[in-house]
Design a protein around this motif. Structure first.
Motif, mmCIF file in Angstrom:
data_model
loop_
_atom_site.group_PDB
_atom_site.id
_atom_site.type_symbol
_atom_site.label_atom_id
_atom_site.label_comp_id
_atom_site.label_asym_id
_atom_site.label_seq_id
_atom_site.Cartn_x
_atom_site.Cartn_y
_atom_site.Cartn_z
ATOM 1 N N ILE A 109 86.978 48.892 101.675
ATOM 2 C CA ILE A 109 85.872 48.690 100.734
ATOM 3 C C ILE A 109 84.941 49.905 100.812
ATOM 4 O O ILE A 109 84.390 50.206 101.868
ATOM 5 C CB ILE A 109 85.061 47.412 101.070
ATOM 6 N N ILE A 110 84.770 50.577 99.692
ATOM 7 C CA ILE A 110 83.937 51.786 99.654
ATOM 8 C C ILE A 110 82.520 51.501 100.131
ATOM 9 O O ILE A 110 81.944 52.282 100.890
ATOM 10 C CB ILE A 110 83.944 52.403 98.244
ATOM 11 N N ALA A 111 81.954 50.371 99.725
ATOM 12 C CA ALA A 111 80.574 50.031 100.101
ATOM 13 C C ALA A 111 80.398 49.951 101.612
ATOM 14 O O ALA A 111 79.306 50.188 102.133
ATOM 15 C CB ALA A 111 80.161 48.715 99.446
ATOM 16 N N ASN A 112 81.458 49.636 102.344
ATOM 17 C CA ASN A 112 81.351 49.519 103.802
ATOM 18 C C ASN A 112 81.069 50.856 104.481
ATOM 19 O O ASN A 112 80.627 50.886 105.628
ATOM 20 C CB ASN A 112 82.615 48.888 104.386
ATOM 21 N N LEU A 113 81.305 51.954 103.781
ATOM 22 C CA LEU A 113 80.970 53.257 104.358
ATOM 23 C C LEU A 113 79.483 53.335 104.699
ATOM 24 O O LEU A 113 79.092 54.006 105.648
ATOM 25 C CB LEU A 113 81.361 54.383 103.396
ATOM 26 N N ALA A 114 78.668 52.616 103.947
ATOM 27 C CA ALA A 114 77.220 52.605 104.210
ATOM 28 C C ALA A 114 76.913 52.052 105.597
ATOM 29 O O ALA A 114 75.951 52.475 106.245
ATOM 30 C CB ALA A 114 76.498 51.789 103.143
ATOM 31 N N PHE A 115 77.741 51.126 106.077
ATOM 32 C CA PHE A 115 77.491 50.543 107.396
ATOM 33 C C PHE A 115 77.733 51.545 108.524
ATOM 34 O O PHE A 115 77.163 51.415 109.603
ATOM 35 C CB PHE A 115 78.313 49.274 107.602
ATOM 36 N N LEU A 116 78.562 52.545 108.269
ATOM 37 C CA LEU A 116 78.753 53.607 109.261
ATOM 38 C C LEU A 116 77.459 54.402 109.415
ATOM 39 O O LEU A 116 77.050 54.738 110.525
ATOM 40 C CB LEU A 116 79.900 54.530 108.855
ATOM 41 N N VAL A 117 76.813 54.664 108.291
ATOM 42 C CA VAL A 117 75.528 55.376 108.308
ATOM 43 C C VAL A 117 74.475 54.513 109.006
ATOM 44 O O VAL A 117 73.704 55.008 109.833
ATOM 45 C CB VAL A 117 75.086 55.756 106.880
ATOM 46 N N VAL A 118 74.469 53.224 108.689
ATOM 47 C CA VAL A 118 73.522 52.303 109.325
ATOM 48 C C VAL A 118 73.717 52.323 110.844
ATOM 49 O O VAL A 118 72.741 52.388 111.601
ATOM 50 C CB VAL A 118 73.690 50.867 108.777
ATOM 51 N N PHE A 119 74.967 52.290 111.279
ATOM 52 C CA PHE A 119 75.258 52.308 112.718
ATOM 53 C C PHE A 119 74.686 53.566 113.375
ATOM 54 O O PHE A 119 73.998 53.488 114.388
ATOM 55 C CB PHE A 119 76.771 52.216 112.964
ATOM 56 N N VAL A 120 74.971 54.726 112.786
ATOM 57 C CA VAL A 120 74.505 55.990 113.367
ATOM 58 C C VAL A 120 72.976 56.037 113.394
ATOM 59 O O VAL A 120 72.376 56.365 114.429
ATOM 60 C CB VAL A 120 75.082 57.205 112.611
ATOM 61 N N LEU A 121 72.336 55.701 112.279
ATOM 62 C CA LEU A 121 70.867 55.748 112.226
ATOM 63 C C LEU A 121 70.243 54.773 113.225
ATOM 64 O O LEU A 121 69.286 55.112 113.919
ATOM 65 C CB LEU A 121 70.375 55.457 110.804
ATOM 66 N N TYR A 122 70.781 53.567 113.296
ATOM 67 C CA TYR A 122 70.267 52.578 114.245
ATOM 68 C C TYR A 122 70.441 53.081 115.676
ATOM 69 O O TYR A 122 69.509 53.016 116.488
ATOM 70 C CB TYR A 122 70.969 51.226 114.070
#
Length: 154
Positions: A109-122
């Motif tokens: 799911i393309i939208a799930n790529l955003a969660f990778l960014v969320v993980f790194v930022l968090y």
């Protein structure tokens, strides 16, 4: 508004599990999929590589007889700067990012790529920076020298 109450509170492994569950739930929304040949295998290889990186970090800490508990960095007994820690200051978190990336590829799911960014930022804001502050206070110049030699991620 400072969210310092989040610092060092959520164990990173729990964050990875939460994000994997959320990524799986997002799949039920039937959003834009990406598919390619050997997608499952690529996801598995990325996640497997991540597990190897995590294991290398844990083994280095074990050999150095220091804590791997991410919510209690003040229990650290020394700066570990050899092995995988000569490549990245946060191999366990980097490995978790690879596991999440593998899961993201597997789910497709393309939208799930955003969660990778969320993980790194968090992780940077609420785990890594507080750890670095504590390690700098505990080990001073030794830690500062290490930080100048080795990057936070890769």
């Amino acid at each position: 508004m400072k969210l310092t109450w989040l610092e060092l509170k959520l164990p990173p492994v729990l964050l990875v599990i939460i994000l994997m569950v959320v990524m799986t739930l997002v799949k039920t929304l039937d959003l834009s999929l990406f598919e390619f040949a050997r997608q499952t295998e690529v996801g598995g290889i990325l996640a497997g590589f991540g597990l190897v990186v995590i294991a290398a970090g844990v083994m280095q800490f074990d050999q150095a007889k220091t804590t791997v508990n991410p919510v209690k960095p003040n229990e650290t007994s020394r700066v570990v700067s050899t092995g995988i820690y000569s490549i990245t200051r946060n191999p366990m978190y980097l490995g978790m990012l690879f596991v999440l990336t593998g899961w993201c590829v597997y789910i497709g799911i393309i939208a799930n790529l955003a969660f990778l960014v969320v993980f790194v930022l968090y992780m940077v804001q609420f785990q890594i920076k507080p750890e670095e502050k504590i390690l700098r206070q505990m080990f001073g110049e030794e830690y500062d020298e290490y930080v100048t030699r080795v990057r936070r991620w890769i």
